[in-house]
Design a protein around this motif. Sequence first.
Motif, PDB file in Angstrom:
ATOM      1  N   ARG A   1       0.784  -1.047  -0.166  1.00  0.00           N
ATOM      2  CA  ARG A   1       0.205   0.105   0.071  1.00  0.00           C
ATOM      3  C   ARG A   1       1.139   1.303  -0.697  1.00  0.00           C
ATOM      4  O   ARG A   1       0.471   2.595  -0.401  1.00  0.00           O
ATOM      5  CB  ARG A   1      -0.927  -0.021   1.091  1.00  0.00           C
ATOM      6  CG  ARG A   1      -1.862   1.134   1.146  1.00  0.00           C
ATOM      7  CD  ARG A   1      -2.880   1.759   2.248  1.00  0.00           C
ATOM      8  NE  ARG A   1      -3.119   0.204   2.594  1.00  0.00           N
ATOM      9  CZ  ARG A   1      -4.877   0.561   1.766  1.00  0.00           C
ATOM     10  NH1 ARG A   1      -4.935   1.361   1.717  1.00  0.00           N
ATOM     11  NH2 ARG A   1      -5.592  -0.748   1.817  1.00  0.00           N
TER      12      ARG A   1
ATOM     13  N   GLY B   1     -10.330  -2.535  -6.501  1.00  0.00           N
ATOM     14  CA  GLY B   1     -10.398  -2.771  -4.886  1.00  0.00           C
ATOM     15  C   GLY B   1     -10.410  -4.615  -4.838  1.00  0.00           C
ATOM     16  O   GLY B   1     -12.041  -5.047  -6.090  1.00  0.00           O
TER      17      GLY B   1
ATOM     18  N   ASP C   1     -11.135  -8.769  -3.082  1.00  0.00           N
ATOM     19  CA  ASP C   1     -10.978  -9.021  -1.390  1.00  0.00           C
ATOM     20  C   ASP C   1     -10.881 -10.663  -1.279  1.00  0.00           C
ATOM     21  O   ASP C   1     -12.374 -10.501  -2.499  1.00  0.00           O
ATOM     22  CB  ASP C   1     -11.765  -8.943  -0.503  1.00  0.00           C
ATOM     23  CG  ASP C   1     -12.106  -9.473   0.603  1.00  0.00           C
ATOM     24  OD1 ASP C   1     -10.898  -8.584   1.468  1.00  0.00           O
ATOM     25  OD2 ASP C   1     -12.311  -9.865   0.943  1.00  0.00           O
TER      26      ASP C   1
ATOM     27  N   THR D   1      -2.841  -4.570  -0.771  1.00  0.00           N
ATOM     28  CA  THR D   1      -2.839  -3.778   0.334  1.00  0.00           C
ATOM     29  C   THR D   1      -3.136  -4.050   1.623  1.00  0.00           C
ATOM     30  O   THR D   1      -3.291  -3.245   2.587  1.00  0.00           O
ATOM     31  CB  THR D   1      -4.056  -3.398   0.012  1.00  0.00           C
ATOM     32  OG1 THR D   1      -5.564  -3.467   0.023  1.00  0.00           O
ATOM     33  CG2 THR D   1      -3.697  -2.675  -1.177  1.00  0.00           C
TER      34      THR D   1
ATOM     35  N   GLU E   1      -6.330  -8.717   0.857  1.00  0.00           N
ATOM     36  CA  GLU E   1      -6.910  -7.971  -0.035  1.00  0.00           C
ATOM     37  C   GLU E   1      -6.215  -7.284  -0.673  1.00  0.00           C
ATOM     38  O   GLU E   1      -4.681  -7.164  -0.152  1.00  0.00           O
ATOM     39  CB  GLU E   1      -7.181  -6.303   0.817  1.00  0.00           C
ATOM     40  CG  GLU E   1      -9.086  -6.234   2.068  1.00  0.00           C
ATOM     41  CD  GLU E   1      -8.868  -5.493   2.849  1.00  0.00           C
ATOM     42  OE1 GLU E   1      -8.127  -4.466   2.566  1.00  0.00           O
ATOM     43  OE2 GLU E   1      -9.753  -5.677   3.474  1.00  0.00           O
TER      44      GLU E   1
ATOM     45  N   MET F   1      -5.078  -4.906  -4.958  1.00  0.00           N
ATOM     46  CA  MET F   1      -5.331  -3.542  -5.921  1.00  0.00           C
ATOM     47  C   MET F   1      -4.724  -3.306  -6.953  1.00  0.00           C
ATOM     48  O   MET F   1      -3.554  -3.868  -7.193  1.00  0.00           O
ATOM     49  CB  MET F   1      -5.387  -2.306  -4.808  1.00  0.00           C
ATOM     50  CG  MET F   1      -5.628  -1.087  -5.615  1.00  0.00           C
ATOM     51  SD  MET F   1      -5.089   0.173  -4.878  1.00  0.00           S
ATOM     52  CE  MET F   1      -5.610   0.533  -2.760  1.00  0.00           C
TER      53      MET F   1
ATOM     54  N   VAL G   1      -9.840   5.380  -3.579  1.00  0.00           N
ATOM     55  CA  VAL G   1      -9.518   4.111  -2.533  1.00  0.00           C
ATOM     56  C   VAL G   1     -11.067   3.508  -1.686  1.00  0.00           C
ATOM     57  O   VAL G   1     -11.297   2.116  -2.367  1.00  0.00           O
ATOM     58  CB  VAL G   1      -8.195   4.167  -2.336  1.00  0.00           C
ATOM     59  CG1 VAL G   1      -8.373   2.203  -1.367  1.00  0.00           C
ATOM     60  CG2 VAL G   1      -7.195   4.180  -3.245  1.00  0.00           C
ATOM     61  N   GLY G   2     -11.247   4.217  -1.212  1.00  0.00           N
ATOM     62  CA  GLY G   2     -12.538   4.000  -0.215  1.00  0.00           C
ATOM     63  C   GLY G   2     -13.936   3.827  -1.023  1.00  0.00           C
ATOM     64  O   GLY G   2     -14.416   2.493  -1.012  1.00  0.00           O
TER      65      GLY G   2
ATOM     66  N   ASP H   1     -13.855  -0.152  -2.417  1.00  0.00           N
ATOM     67  CA  ASP H   1     -13.737  -0.564  -1.630  1.00  0.00           C
ATOM     68  C   ASP H   1     -14.754  -0.941  -1.072  1.00  0.00           C
ATOM     69  O   ASP H   1     -15.565  -2.444  -1.229  1.00  0.00           O
ATOM     70  CB  ASP H   1     -13.133  -0.471  -0.062  1.00  0.00           C
ATOM     71  CG  ASP H   1     -10.806  -0.669  -0.598  1.00  0.00           C
ATOM     72  OD1 ASP H   1     -10.984  -1.158  -1.186  1.00  0.00           O
ATOM     73  OD2 ASP H   1     -10.987  -0.111   0.374  1.00  0.00           O
ATOM     74  N   SER H   2     -15.805  -0.441  -1.080  1.00  0.00           N
ATOM     75  CA  SER H   2     -17.308   0.065  -0.714  1.00  0.00           C
ATOM     76  C   SER H   2     -17.710  -1.224  -1.693  1.00  0.00           C
ATOM     77  O   SER H   2     -18.894  -1.862  -1.470  1.00  0.00           O
ATOM     78  CB  SER H   2     -17.681   1.508  -0.893  1.00  0.00           C
ATOM     79  OG  SER H   2     -19.224   1.080  -0.883  1.00  0.00           O
TER      80      SER H   2
ATOM     81  N   MET I   1     -16.640  -3.347  -3.707  1.00  0.00           N
ATOM     82  CA  MET I   1     -16.402  -4.071  -3.188  1.00  0.00           C
ATOM     83  C   MET I   1     -16.991  -5.571  -2.319  1.00  0.00           C
ATOM     84  O   MET I   1     -17.130  -6.428  -2.816  1.00  0.00           O
ATOM     85  CB  MET I   1     -14.609  -4.280  -3.508  1.00  0.00           C
ATOM     86  CG  MET I   1     -13.763  -5.932  -2.968  1.00  0.00           C
ATOM     87  SD  MET I   1     -14.230  -6.506  -1.301  1.00  0.00           S
ATOM     88  CE  MET I   1     -12.847  -4.533  -0.646  1.00  0.00           C
ATOM     89  N   TYR I   2     -17.518  -4.554  -1.251  1.00  0.00           N
ATOM     90  CA  TYR I   2     -18.055  -5.050  -0.023  1.00  0.00           C
ATOM     91  C   TYR I   2     -19.350  -5.116  -0.534  1.00  0.00           C
ATOM     92  O   TYR I   2     -19.327  -6.017  -0.329  1.00  0.00           O
ATOM     93  CB  TYR I   2     -17.479  -4.193   0.909  1.00  0.00           C
ATOM     94  CG  TYR I   2     -16.354  -4.632   1.932  1.00  0.00           C
ATOM     95  CD1 TYR I   2     -15.604  -5.709   2.624  1.00  0.00           C
ATOM     96  CD2 TYR I   2     -15.345  -3.036   1.895  1.00  0.00           C
ATOM     97  CE1 TYR I   2     -14.655  -5.290   2.955  1.00  0.00           C
ATOM     98  CE2 TYR I   2     -14.070  -3.565   2.307  1.00  0.00           C
ATOM     99  CZ  TYR I   2     -14.083  -4.704   2.950  1.00  0.00           C
ATOM    100  OH  TYR I   2     -12.709  -4.285   3.646  1.00  0.00           O
TER     101      TYR I   2
END
Length: 413
Positions: free
Chosen positions: A273, A292, A294, A333, A337, A339, A395-396, A399-400, A402-403
């Motif tokens: 990261r 992102g 996972d 990262t 996880e 990226m 990035v956030g 990730d959001s 991705m979740y």
Amino acid sequence: MYHCNVCFYFIGVKDNLMEIVKKVEPLEHFTHEFIYSVTPEMKLIEKANVIMADVQGTDPDKILKIILYYKKEGSELILIADKEQTEKLMSEDLSAVNDIWVMPMSEGEMKFRFLRWQDTYKMSKDFWQDRNYLDSVINSVPHMIWFKDKVGAHMKVNDYFCKIVNKTMEQIKGRGHYYIWNITPDEYAKGEFICMESEYEVMDKRETCIFDEDVKIGNEMRKLKTYKSPLFDVDGSVMGTVGVALDVTQELLYQEMIIKNANTDFLTGLYNRRYVYEYVEQMEEPHITVFGIDLNNFKSINDIYGHQEGDRALVLTAEVLQECMSGHLIARTGGDEFMVVIFGELSSQEIENTRKIIEEKLDNAYSKDETLHNISASVGAAHSDKGKEGFDMLVGEADSIMYSEKQKKKHSR
């Protein structure tokens, strides 16, 4: 610093000359010792540092032959002769004779000539000391040191230089770059060498310069950090160069290893990261897409099969990403996880297609593995045209998403 005891040997010298010499005070660092005989004696000749032989009224050739036969290397010889003998001696080889005092000579002239000889003798010992200082210093240094003339011939090198090039001092003296390093002019021209060009630069600038140079030692290329300075002649013109080279090959390898360890994940070899953020910070490209990634059910692999199988899942993930996303910035990262960052403008359809490719390639790889077939990948993607300024939010956002994909997969099982 040095101390020099000078043993004077007078052969047939008249009393008045001996007294003049004995009364002269020794210079600093010197002491005087005096011995005498009427005719040459072997043991006294061998002991003497300075021989003053009065050959007046004798056969000078005979006495000279005896003295030269027994005289030790480095001792000095002063002949005292009349004018007729001197003219005869001048027709012979006098390379081993340091001076001839032609008689008759006044007491004042004798003293003057001895004082002048004494200064010259001291100068030779001072020179010996300075040379000894220089040799001791350069030969105690574990780096290559050399002195070259204007055309690049090596005039003096230190012991470490000889060791590196596997040649003796005698083999090196007067020889140029190609011979020293065992390369041909064609090989030099085709390589990344700058050794000879850097010498010219130093002489042209007339100042110390620092270079990074490559040399071929045996079959191996080595990296050198070289410090080169011009050597000036008595008239102020440049007569050559002096150089010091530090072999930094291993140091650079260690440096690369440290940088690599700081910027990469030890297990997978992917960037970490920290490196991603530093890399993005240097970029001026406004269009950035972040994917992102996972792993679903990763914890169960560790719980059931152990961390060794979990590590294998992470390595497999890295291999697949490197294969399908080659040319882009890929990083691990966190625990499970990952990226992928793509720079450049992409359409919404291109982003979605790429997201699906990543997910499908990973899921396909897991499904073929005997112990990893129960895990899958969730991939979120986000795009921004604000460049590095909005990278954190990007990035956030990835990730959001991705979740969200992760939840969809969870509920679809």
